[in-house]
Design a protein around this motif. Structure first.
Motif, PDB file in Angstrom:
ATOM      1  N   HIS A 102       0.841  -1.201   0.000  1.00 18.82           N
ATOM      2  CA  HIS A 102       0.000   0.000   0.000  1.00 18.82           C
ATOM      3  C   HIS A 102       0.871   1.243   0.000  1.00 18.82           C
ATOM      4  O   HIS A 102       2.087   1.175   0.182  1.00 18.82           O
ATOM      5  CB  HIS A 102      -0.918   0.011   1.240  1.00 18.82           C
ATOM      6  N   HIS A 104       0.484   5.791   0.895  1.00 21.37           N
ATOM      7  CA  HIS A 104      -0.337   6.860   1.460  1.00 21.37           C
ATOM      8  C   HIS A 104      -0.234   8.088   0.575  1.00 21.37           C
ATOM      9  O   HIS A 104       0.804   8.335  -0.040  1.00 21.37           O
ATOM     10  CB  HIS A 104       0.131   7.181   2.885  1.00 21.37           C
ATOM     11  N   GLU A 109       5.568   8.593   7.053  1.00 20.16           N
ATOM     12  CA  GLU A 109       5.679   7.797   8.263  1.00 20.16           C
ATOM     13  C   GLU A 109       7.082   7.238   8.441  1.00 20.16           C
ATOM     14  O   GLU A 109       7.718   6.812   7.486  1.00 20.16           O
ATOM     15  CB  GLU A 109       4.641   6.661   8.262  1.00 20.16           C
ATOM     16  N   HIS A 171       4.712   0.133   0.032  1.00 18.25           N
ATOM     17  CA  HIS A 171       5.361  -0.719   1.034  1.00 18.25           C
ATOM     18  C   HIS A 171       4.436  -1.838   1.507  1.00 18.25           C
ATOM     19  O   HIS A 171       3.232  -1.641   1.666  1.00 18.25           O
ATOM     20  CB  HIS A 171       5.863   0.102   2.223  1.00 18.25           C
TER      21      HIS A 171
HETATM   22 FE   LIG Z   1       1.887   2.475   5.672  1.00 22.35          FE
END
Ligand SMILES: [Fe+2]
Length: 229
Positions: A102, A104, A109, A171
């Motif tokens: 997935h 973002h 992060e 990732h």
């Molecule tokens: Fe993530």
């Protein structure tokens, strides 16, 4: 997933987290009734709390993740560029338990191995359309040092190591050799809108209520707590 299994995973996860000396905040241990009665907007609207997911696929041991959102800022602050721009989660990836590929759109992060086994991340750069670039080499910061991998390369993080994933970087990750306690330090988190999966998949579990919840999951709030305002 059965609620009884979720309750069991909460108990196991809590013990695993405490074994590393990390303790969750008081609201983590409120009963569903206490949370529904007190309903603090700082917890409910920020969507802090327990988040046990099998991505709707009913095979948690192979495909799943334990998460607890400890703090979360405000999207308006992020847009304004000042204020509470940050979020923190504590997570557990079990040995060989996949969190699927997935990316973002908004959230940057840092994913931190806080202890246990080795955390393996499979990484791809985004193509111009946001999809997976299957050719471009991947370059990511790891504790101040850039690491370069082939497309789809596997980054292995030992306890203490971390990686910074900027928005767009694809990732997937799992524990190797043992369960892994994972920290996440990020910009403001919105799990309702900011997870783009490579394969069509859900973000939350479908729950069969075979016993009462030990604690509510974030995905229970709309149904069990309702609106705070
Ligand atoms: Fe993530």
């Amino acid at each position: 997933m059965k609620r009884s299994r979720i309750n069991e995973i909460i108990r196991e996860g809590d013990a695993f987290i405490r074994s590393f000396g990390y303790v969750m905040p008081p609201f983590a241990y409120w009963s569903p009734d206490e949370l529904a009665t007190r309903r603090p907007p700082g917890v409910i609207d920020a969507r802090l709390g327990w988040d046990i997911t099998d991505y709707g696929e009913e095979k948690f041991d192979e495909l799943g993740l334990f998460l607890f959102t400890v703090r979360n800022g405000r999207a308006a602050d992020l847009a304004a560029g000042r204020g509470m721009l940050y979020a923190e989660k504590i997570m557990i990836s079990r040995k060989d338990q996949l969190s699927p590929m997935h990316r973002h759109v908004v959230k940057a992060e840092d994913i931190i191995n806080r202890g246990g086994g080795t955390l393996v991340l499979e990484l791809f750069m985004p193509a111009a359309d946001g999809g997976i670039d299957r050719d471009a080499p991947v370059e990511v910061p790891t504790d101040g040092v850039m690491r370069r991998l082939d497309a789809g390369g596997r980054l292995k993080l030992a306890p203490g190591e971390s990686v910074t994933l900027l928005p767009g970087v694809w990732h997937a990750f799992w524990g190797e050799g043992g369960d892994v306690l994972i920290g996440e330090v990020s910009t403001v988190n919105d799990d309702l809108t900011d997870n783009i999966f490579a394969e069509p998949i859900g973000r939350f579990s479908n729950i069969e209520e075979d016993e009462p919840p030990l604690h509510l999951l974030v995905s229970d709030y709309d149904r069990f707590v309702g609106r705070t305002g």
